[in-house]
Write a protein that holds these residues in place. Structure first.
Motif, mmCIF file in Angstrom:
data_model
loop_
_atom_site.group_PDB
_atom_site.id
_atom_site.type_symbol
_atom_site.label_atom_id
_atom_site.label_comp_id
_atom_site.label_asym_id
_atom_site.label_seq_id
_atom_site.Cartn_x
_atom_site.Cartn_y
_atom_site.Cartn_z
ATOM 1 N N HIS A 283 62.096 9.237 33.728
ATOM 2 C CA HIS A 283 61.167 9.342 35.026
ATOM 3 C C HIS A 283 61.540 10.640 35.695
ATOM 4 O O HIS A 283 62.327 11.068 35.981
ATOM 5 C CB HIS A 283 61.914 8.221 36.259
ATOM 6 N N ARG A 284 60.029 11.293 35.637
ATOM 7 C CA ARG A 284 60.188 12.468 36.253
ATOM 8 C C ARG A 284 58.816 12.748 37.197
ATOM 9 O O ARG A 284 58.068 11.867 36.952
ATOM 10 C CB ARG A 284 60.135 13.661 35.339
ATOM 11 N N PRO A 285 58.808 13.723 38.031
ATOM 12 C CA PRO A 285 57.490 13.731 38.725
ATOM 13 C C PRO A 285 56.696 14.180 37.742
ATOM 14 O O PRO A 285 56.935 14.825 36.611
ATOM 15 C CB PRO A 285 57.704 15.201 39.554
ATOM 16 N N PRO A 286 55.102 13.628 37.987
ATOM 17 C CA PRO A 286 54.258 13.773 36.763
ATOM 18 C C PRO A 286 54.206 15.287 36.326
ATOM 19 O O PRO A 286 53.933 15.446 35.031
ATOM 20 C CB PRO A 286 53.011 13.201 37.480
ATOM 21 N N GLN A 288 56.184 17.572 35.857
ATOM 22 C CA GLN A 288 57.247 18.004 34.782
ATOM 23 C C GLN A 288 57.304 17.382 33.560
ATOM 24 O O GLN A 288 57.973 17.891 32.853
ATOM 25 C CB GLN A 288 58.707 17.637 35.466
#
Lengths: 290, 257
Positions: A283-286, A288
């Protein structure tokens, strides 16, 4: 709700269209090149004919022809071979990824190892895999542990693992060290144990790096498995068929191209499995995610 | 002084061999329930002092007691909640999971944790956001999550290092009020590093003015504004007097203008 479904269908349709266009483009490139070289009679870099560049429809068609009268289709053999090679590659990937991660974790933790071990890790990858494969595959065939000898596919899996571990080690080291220093300080302020810092901060921070490595390693493990089959001429996998069709290339070039297509498809599906797992786990900012 | 949370005597800190003196001969007492701001120009060692109190940096000399124990003991006992200028949230954890991180480390059970997380979300007015990821929140909301995380395990001392420094003025003022409300509700003790004079005066019970090269305390100004502080406080003549007093104390040190 309905709008969301429609939007989803639209995006899927768009993707299918792109896929179709790319495939059509590749087809046009291949056939166009053929046509141009044949009509002009150019012979550089190589003369073009049905042996050097069979028609794409002939290559795909070969998959749906029986090898000999009354026998199953080539696709049937290819499926079995692909599954056999997939088993070698998957087991090799698992072993290589595990060893790669452990080695990377040790190097990241104990800086001394960076200088002590890393050169050998790098050296291991500069030796052509073709030179190592026979030593490992044939050599392990003579090993016997309490009467047990590794079977063919297990020995090939070792080659796949050999190609897998390197990118995983390198990226594990970088990934584990990528944790934000402020986040490490935060963990210190909670008097977190080194073990907690590792599992709750360093490993999650390393996941994007790990998955980059897994993507490289997944395709490399398939290549490793195919190459590993060559030296002891293991017949059940794609490597065996490649050797076989190589010898008959002048007569039936489509067959070799067909195996290559299957091998590529296998590599791509390994890659896609990693991408899928990454989507579920990371789960990461898109922006990244790649 | 049995009721002092922090008691620092003769703290000095030198970085490197014969290098920069970041702190020189600091004496500081912080009582239970106080809100103390450390203010000063960059390089005055205010962040270093905060880290020394939190046992993240070891002092070169001097003695520091937190709740009557060494700072090191206090850290192992998890007496500190820390909020940095950046929210330092874990991207891979939801808001709820970020808040429960210290609780996991302390070893709370799952049910206990989720109960406390719900309380904390209410405290910082973020109920309904528990399943969001940090990068789906605004900067101000992220900092509120960070405050909730710091308070989740009810630490004796809340250390804040320019927590609102990166936020715009509007958000900053709103979060100031929110912090004061939380401080009143939880009765915690706060040490707050800032370089905003207005913020220091508005929030604190005492403002500690520091000056650089070497970092030292030059004056301590008690803020006698009535509690609770409200919009009117910012327009109170006494507020302006105190702001002026702090400013003059800062400039008297020949700090950067």
């Amino acid at each position: 709700m309905l709008l969301a479904v429609l939007a989803r269908i639209r995006s899927l349709a768009a993707r299918a269209a792109v896929l179709f266009l790319v495939l059509a483009g590749l087809w046009a490139l291949w056939e166009g090149y053929r046509k141009l070289w044949e009509s002009t009679g150019w012979t550089r870099p190589f003369p073009v004919d049905s042996t050097t560049m069979p028609h794409l429809h002939d290559i795909v068609g070969a998959l749906f022809d029986p090898l000999r009268e009354g026998e199953p289709l080539l696709a049937r053999y290819m499926l079995d071979a692909a599954l056999f090679t997939a088993k070698e590659a998957a087991v090799g990937f698992a072993i290589g990824a595990t060893i790669g991660f452990l080695l990377g974790a040790l190097i990241a933790r104990f800086g001394v190892l960076q200088r002590g071990v890393m050169p050998y890790v790098v050296a291991s990858q500069t030796i052509p895999i073709l030179a190592i494969a026979p030593i490992v595959v044939v050599g392990l065939g003579n090993v016997s542990i309490a009467g047990w000898t590794p079977t063919d596919w297990m020995r090939v899996a070792v080659i796949a693992a050999y190609l897998t571990f390197f990118p995983v080690t390198v990226n594990t080291v970088r990934g584990l060290r990528s944790a934000d220093p402020a986040a490490v300080e935060l963990m210190e302020s909670y008097a977190a144990s080194e073990w907690s810092v590792f599992w709750k901060l360093r490993v999650p921070a390393a996941l994007p790096y790990l998955f980059s490595a897994f993507k490289v390693a997944a395709t490399a493990s398939v290549v490793g498995a195919v190459i590993g089959e060559l030296p002891s001429s293991i017949q059940s996998g794609l490597g065996g068929w490649i050797i076989n069709f190589n010898q008959y290339y002048v007569l039936e070039p489509e067959n070799l191209w067909a195996v290559n297509l299957v091998a590529a498809a296998l590599g791509i599906s390994f890659f896609l499995v990693v991408v899928l797992v990454e989507k579920l786990v990371v789960h990461r900012p898109p922006e990244q995610l790649v | 002084m049995s009721d002092s949370v922090v008691s620092a005597k003769g703290i000095s800190k030198t970085f490197g061999k014969g290098g920069v003196t970041a702190l020189q001969d600091i004496d500081l007492e912080v009582g239970r329930g106080e809100f103390v701001s450390l203010i000063g120009p960059s390089g005055c060692g205010k962040s270093t002092l905060l880290r020394v109190i939190g046992d993240l940096v070891e002092p070169s000399a001097g003695e520091i007691l937190v709740n009557g124990k060494t700072a090191h003991r206090a850290r192992l006992d998890r007496d500190y909640g820390i909020v940095f200028q950046a929210a330092v949230l874990y991207d891979w954890r939801t808001v709820a999971k970020n808040i429960s991180l210290p609780l996991e480390l302390v070893g709370w059970g799952r049910a206990q944790r989720s109960e406390r997380v719900a309380e904390m979300l209410k405290l910082v007015e973020l109920d309904g956001f528990e399943r969001h990821y940090p990068w789906q929140l605004s900067g101000g909301m992220q900092q509120r999550v960070s405050i909730a995380r710091a308070l989740s395990f009810s630490p004796a001392l809340l250390l804040m290092d320019e927590p609102f420094g990166a936020l715009d003025e509007m958000t900053r003022e709103r979060l100031n009020d929110e912090l004061l409300r939380i401080w009143t509700e939880t009765g915690s003790t706060v040490i707050f590093v800032t370089h905003s004079i207005a913020e220091a005066v508005y929030l604190s019970t005492r403002v500690v003015v520091m000056s650089p090269r070497p970092g030292r305390i030059t004056s301590v100004i008690p803020i006698d504004l009535p509690q609770p502080r409200t919009v009117e406080t910012r327009e109170d003549p006494r507020y302006f007097e105190l702001v002026t007093e702090v400013r003059e104390a800062l400039h008297a040190n020949g700090g950067e203008r």
